[in-house]
Design an enzyme around this catalytic site. Structure first.
Site, PDB file in Angstrom:
ATOM      1  N   TRP A   1      41.747  33.473  35.479  1.00 59.59           N
ATOM      2  CA  TRP A   1      42.154  33.965  36.801  1.00 59.59           C
ATOM      3  C   TRP A   1      40.976  34.617  37.526  1.00 59.59           C
ATOM      4  O   TRP A   1      40.868  34.551  38.757  1.00 59.59           O
ATOM      5  CB  TRP A   1      43.304  34.971  36.638  1.00 59.59           C
ATOM      6  CG  TRP A   1      43.679  35.650  37.926  1.00 59.59           C
ATOM      7  CD1 TRP A   1      44.506  35.186  38.901  1.00 59.59           C
ATOM      8  CD2 TRP A   1      43.220  36.930  38.385  1.00 59.59           C
ATOM      9  NE1 TRP A   1      44.590  36.081  39.935  1.00 59.59           N
ATOM     10  CE2 TRP A   1      43.807  37.166  39.634  1.00 59.59           C
ATOM     11  CE3 TRP A   1      42.363  37.897  37.844  1.00 59.59           C
ATOM     12  CZ2 TRP A   1      43.578  38.328  40.361  1.00 59.59           C
ATOM     13  CZ3 TRP A   1      42.130  39.048  38.577  1.00 59.59           C
ATOM     14  CH2 TRP A   1      42.732  39.252  39.818  1.00 59.59           C
ATOM     15  N   HIS A   2      40.080  35.235  36.729  1.00 55.05           N
ATOM     16  CA  HIS A   2      38.986  35.978  37.352  1.00 55.05           C
ATOM     17  C   HIS A   2      37.991  35.113  38.101  1.00 55.05           C
ATOM     18  O   HIS A   2      37.336  35.582  39.026  1.00 55.05           O
ATOM     19  CB  HIS A   2      38.224  36.792  36.295  1.00 55.05           C
ATOM     20  CG  HIS A   2      38.875  38.088  35.985  1.00 55.05           C
ATOM     21  ND1 HIS A   2      39.920  38.187  35.100  1.00 55.05           N
ATOM     22  CD2 HIS A   2      38.657  39.340  36.439  1.00 55.05           C
ATOM     23  CE1 HIS A   2      40.301  39.452  35.024  1.00 55.05           C
ATOM     24  NE2 HIS A   2      39.555  40.168  35.832  1.00 55.05           N
ATOM     25  N   GLY A   3      37.811  33.873  37.664  1.00 58.00           N
ATOM     26  CA  GLY A   3      36.780  33.099  38.358  1.00 58.00           C
ATOM     27  C   GLY A   3      36.915  31.617  38.160  1.00 58.00           C
ATOM     28  O   GLY A   3      37.393  31.155  37.123  1.00 58.00           O
TER      29      GLY A   3
ATOM     30  N   PHE B   1      36.928  37.061  42.891  1.00 56.51           N
ATOM     31  CA  PHE B   1      38.098  36.894  42.043  1.00 56.51           C
ATOM     32  C   PHE B   1      39.361  36.828  42.883  1.00 56.51           C
ATOM     33  O   PHE B   1      40.426  36.941  42.392  1.00 56.51           O
ATOM     34  CB  PHE B   1      38.188  38.026  41.012  1.00 56.51           C
ATOM     35  CG  PHE B   1      36.892  38.198  40.248  1.00 56.51           C
ATOM     36  CD1 PHE B   1      36.190  37.083  39.807  1.00 56.51           C
ATOM     37  CD2 PHE B   1      36.368  39.435  40.013  1.00 56.51           C
ATOM     38  CE1 PHE B   1      34.988  37.227  39.127  1.00 56.51           C
ATOM     39  CE2 PHE B   1      35.168  39.586  39.329  1.00 56.51           C
ATOM     40  CZ  PHE B   1      34.485  38.486  38.899  1.00 56.51           C
TER      41      PHE B   1
END
Lengths: 465, 385
Positions: free
Chosen positions: A320-322, A465
């Site tokens: 999800w972060h990147g 993000f």
């Protein structure tokens, strides 16, 4: 627009609050919505349409769920809306990475690559999707009341405080305030103080350390000292950047009468990885727990399944972060593995002294940050090779030159701020003496504004993000 | 309980008047900021708003980026704020910013001289190839090229570094480049031995360049290199006037210390400033000098600000006994002035007999600029890396 910019501080904020205060109470969500959309559109106006589409989709789907008397139909509507939200996230965030990886494979086998023009990621999309999903699930679970006012719901989704970089504010947290809130001078004052502190964290510490981090991560063969200086600087930069941003968001919320949840609680003092995730980006970790881990079955289906669920949750959380490289997935897997080991160790009745568990936790967190920060696997390996002492020990020329007096002092101040809450001085009240606690945020904020105005703003790390 | 929780708890117990102080100050600052911003935007020239209202720019966010850039560039108190920041960091920790390093007391150094770059040997070799090719082309036109290598201040004045880190890898970079040029048949003069042997200070304390003592010695060495030791006049013969005056150097400006009250900055450097007699006139044109070009200088200097500082070219003119044309550029880098001059109509129409190309050491290992890469292609040289 970023919080730490002249246009936000000296143009948007004073004008927004002037309009906001002048607006009759009943219409303040309207002002908030228009202000938030302007705030978002400042970056790329065309993507505002996407945010509005996702907002209307979640709002309409929730009403359909609320009005339906068929449980299966409610679930189908929720699932469809969630899939559409996730589809937009996958398209904008992960397609480039998947196509690039495929093309690497194809060209490696002498096959022609897929023609592809990179898709631009709209800022804040990840947070918008998480807000929408949690709202839909909560309406389906009947833990929140459905919001029938499109204006109020849009104001919740677009609120400029949390729109682009969190914290993740669940609808139920501000449901009451969305419907009825008053402008209070006291809360405005408390919000201002949080904002000032957060702004100073971002500008004075995170941004000052930023060049050293970029330099260290760009080295081809960092020595042991180089790599650890870079990693330690990033460990502080990330915290002060993100926790600073969260503090600004919480402060802005308070200024308008919203009480957002805290997002950080001295994470680098954690005594285990589990404890770390109870302290770091708390609104995300609780979101992952409530909407992903529990949905996967949590720890209700035996030991093996619990470990699988932990790994899956953290891997997805990492992803999800990147979407620009696979390092985030690897980082998530490292976190999941650490949580599994931590759980197994604790369940078997083992324990270790606080100082040892703190050090070990911080070490794991820092090594994982290296993977998280690196622009790709090659860069992560360069840094890790250095961190394990395989490129020699002594400090290299570039880092030695970069460690100017002000950088060293900032590093030290950052370290003290991280360690300070665990000290006896802090327990006795420390900097919270009434007079001083109202003066030092003003002084640091004024100085931070001067620093900012003397240079170009650096984007927030969490924008991607 | 987190710090912020404690902070809020403490705030709730604070007397009402103090609790509102941050809010009051914030409102004042925001309103002042709004006023300054409006005034600053009025100062943005109309040309800076070109294309601002184009629909594609508006939709793509380019217009807002243009707005941000204009505001940042014209924000009225920016310079004052930057100076306040420097006053604070200088007073508290002796910091001079990213571009300037502090050595022993009052000695400042340009950080660029201490920077390490990727592929340093390849970059230096590429520049040696450029010089060799240029020298060959000039030779074919009957023009001599002499390369004058200017050592870094951090090399010559290293006794004043006081802990400021200079890479041991730099020890050989000047002599290695000299060797590369010599092997390529280029006439090169390394000024390092001359400046090292000179007693006293050779560079300014608060400036990145040589002082008059250094530039005088360098000019003399170059003149001797060109004319031979016997035909060079003494330095005193040219001096009209010599005085000592305040001279805040470029590093003083670069570190933003200039303009601060004396209490908040290091003392301004005092330096020797000499006024020189004009160089001897070139002999009058003869009857066969149709275009008057015999009266043009036969020696041209190209290079950087070193050639434009501390009377370097006037000193050189004096020792050469003839006028020397100074075509060096401030901030010219390695290629700037040479490339401009060699491609100019002036060079084409009235070529000199000798070109002195002054090259500072700190330029040698920097990654090649686009202009240098293009120059390599024009000279049909192999790319560096």
């Amino acid at each position: 627009m970023v919080f730490a910019s002249l246009e936000f501080l000296t143009l948007f904020l004073p004008l927004f609050f002037a309009f906001y205060v002048a607006t009759p109470q009943h219409y303040r969500n309207h002002t908030l919505l228009v202000g938030s959309w302007l705030f978002y559109a400042w970056w790329t106006p065309k993507f505002l349409l996407l945010i509005i589409t996702l907002t209307v989709l979640a709002w309409g789907a929730a009403i359909l769920i609320d009005k339906s008397h068929n449980e299966q139909r409610k679930t189908r509507i929720m699932a469809t809306a969630i899939v559409l939200n996730l589809a937009s996230l996958v398209w904008y965030k992960y397609t480039n990475m998947v196509v690039q990886s495929l093309n690497t494979l194809l060209t490696g086998h002498d096959l022609p690559p897929i023609p592809w023009v990179n898709v631009m990621l709209p800022i804040g999309l990840s947070f918008t999707v998480l807000h929408a999903i949690s709202y839909l699930v909560d309406v389906r679970r009947k833990t929140v009341e459905c919001q029938y006012s499109l204006i109020s719901f849009s104001a919740y989704m677009a609120m400029f405080g949390h729109l682009i970089a969190g914290p993740i504010v669940r609808y139920k947290v501000i449901d009451k305030e969305l419907r009825d809130r008053v402008f209070s001078v006291q809360e405005f004052g408390a919000g201002v103080k949080r904002f000032m502190i957060g702004f100073s964290m971002k500008v004075l510490i995170a941004d000052t350390l930023s060049p050293v981090v970029s330099l260290a991560f760009g080295l081809q063969n960092p020595s042991f000292v180089d790599a650890w200086v870079g990693c330690a600087a990033y460990t502080l930069q990330l915290f002060f950047d993100f926790a600073g941003y969260s503090a600004m968001a919480i402060g802005l919320g308070l200024m308008m009468g919203f009480k957002f949840q805290e997002n950080f609680n001295h994470p680098y003092l954690a005594v285990s990885i589990q404890d770390f995730w109870r302290r770091w980006h708390m609104t995300l970790s609780s979101w992952l727990r409530d909407y992903l881990y529990i949905s996967l079955g949590g720890n209700r289906f035996g030991v093996t399944r619990t470990y699988v669920n932990l790994m899956l949750t953290m891997a997805i959380g990492g992803l999800w972060h990147g979407g620009d490289n696979w390092n985030y997935l690897i980082w998530g897997i490292i976190q999941g593995s650490a949580l599994c080991v931590d759980r197994a160790y604790t369940l078997r009745g083992h324990s270790m002294p606080n100082y040892a568990s703190r050090t070990l936790t911080l070490l794991v967190v820092m090594l994982a940050w290296t993977v998280f920060r690196a622009s790709g696997w090659d860069q992560a390996m360069h840094m890790l090779t250095g961190q394990f002492g395989l490129n020699g020990f002594a400090m290299g020329d570039a880092i030695a030159l970069a460690l100017r007096p002000s950088i060293l002092v900032t590093f030290l101040i950052g370290l003290v701020c991280v360690v300070y809450p665990g000290t006896k001085f802090a327990e006795r009240g420390g900097l919270n003496a009434p007079a001083w606690s109202n003066i030092w945020p003003i002084l640091t904020f004024a100085y931070a504004v001067m620093v900012l105005a003397g240079q170009k703003a650096i984007p927030f790390l969490y924008f991607q993000f | 309980m987190s710090t912020t929780d404690k902070s809020n708890e403490a705030a709730s117990k604070t007397p009402h008047r103090l609790a509102l102080l941050p809010a009051a100050m914030f409102v004042v600052m925001m309103l002042a900021g709004l006023g300054v911003t409006v005034q600053s935007l009025r100062n943005v020239p109309e040309s800076a708003w070109a294309g601002f209202t184009e629909p594609t720019k508006l939709l793509g966010g380019e217009s807002t980026r243009q707005f941000t850039s204009n505001l940042n560039d014209h924000f009225l108190p920016s310079h004052f704020f930057a100076q306040v920041e420097r006053a604070v960091t200088w007073t508290l920790v002796g910091d001079t910013g990213a571009q300037v390093g502090t050595g022993c007391s009052d000695w400042f150094f340009l950080t660029e001289e201490l920077e390490t770059f990727p592929h340093p040997q390849q970059s230096a070799q590429a520049r040696a190839d450029i010089v060799a090719a240029v020298a060959k082309n000039l030779k074919a036109q009957g023009i001599d090229l002499v390369v004058a290598l200017v050592p870094d201040k951090t090399r010559i004045e290293q006794a004043h570094l006081c802990g400021l880190h200079r890479s041991p890898l730099f020890a050989q970079r000047l002599s290695q480049w000299q060797t590369a040029l010599t092997q390529a048949g280029v006439n090169v003069l390394n000024l390092e031995p001359v400046l090292s042997a000179l007693p006293g200070e050779r560079y300014y304390r608060t400036d990145s360049h040589w002082n008059e003592s250094g530039s005088d010695a360098a000019a003399l060495a170059i003149a001797k290199h060109l004319k031979g030791a016997s035909g060079v006049p003494s330095a005193e013969a040219a001096q009209m006037n010599r005085q000592t005056a305040d001279r805040p150097g470029d590093l003083f400006r670069l570190s933003n210390l200039e303009g601060l009250p004396a209490l908040l900055r290091p003392p301004v450097e005092k330096a020797q400033i000499t006024t020189l007699a004009a160089a001897p006139a070139v002999p009058a044109a003869g009857a066969d000098d149709l275009f008057g070009d015999a009266a043009l200088p036969t020696v041209v200097v190209v290079g950087t600000s070193f050639s434009r500082t501390s009377n370097f070219v006037p000193f050189l003119s004096h020792y050469m006994g003839a006028e020397v044309a100074n075509l060096a550029k401030d901030g010219g880098n390695f290629e700037g002035s040479a490339l401009a001059y060699l491609g100019s109509p002036t060079f084409e129409q009235t070529p000199p007999k000798t070109i002195v190309w002054e090259v500072p050491e700190r330029m040698l290992q920097k990654p090649l600029s686009k202009a240098e890469q293009q120059w390599m292609r024009d000279l049909k040289l192999r790319p560096a890396h």
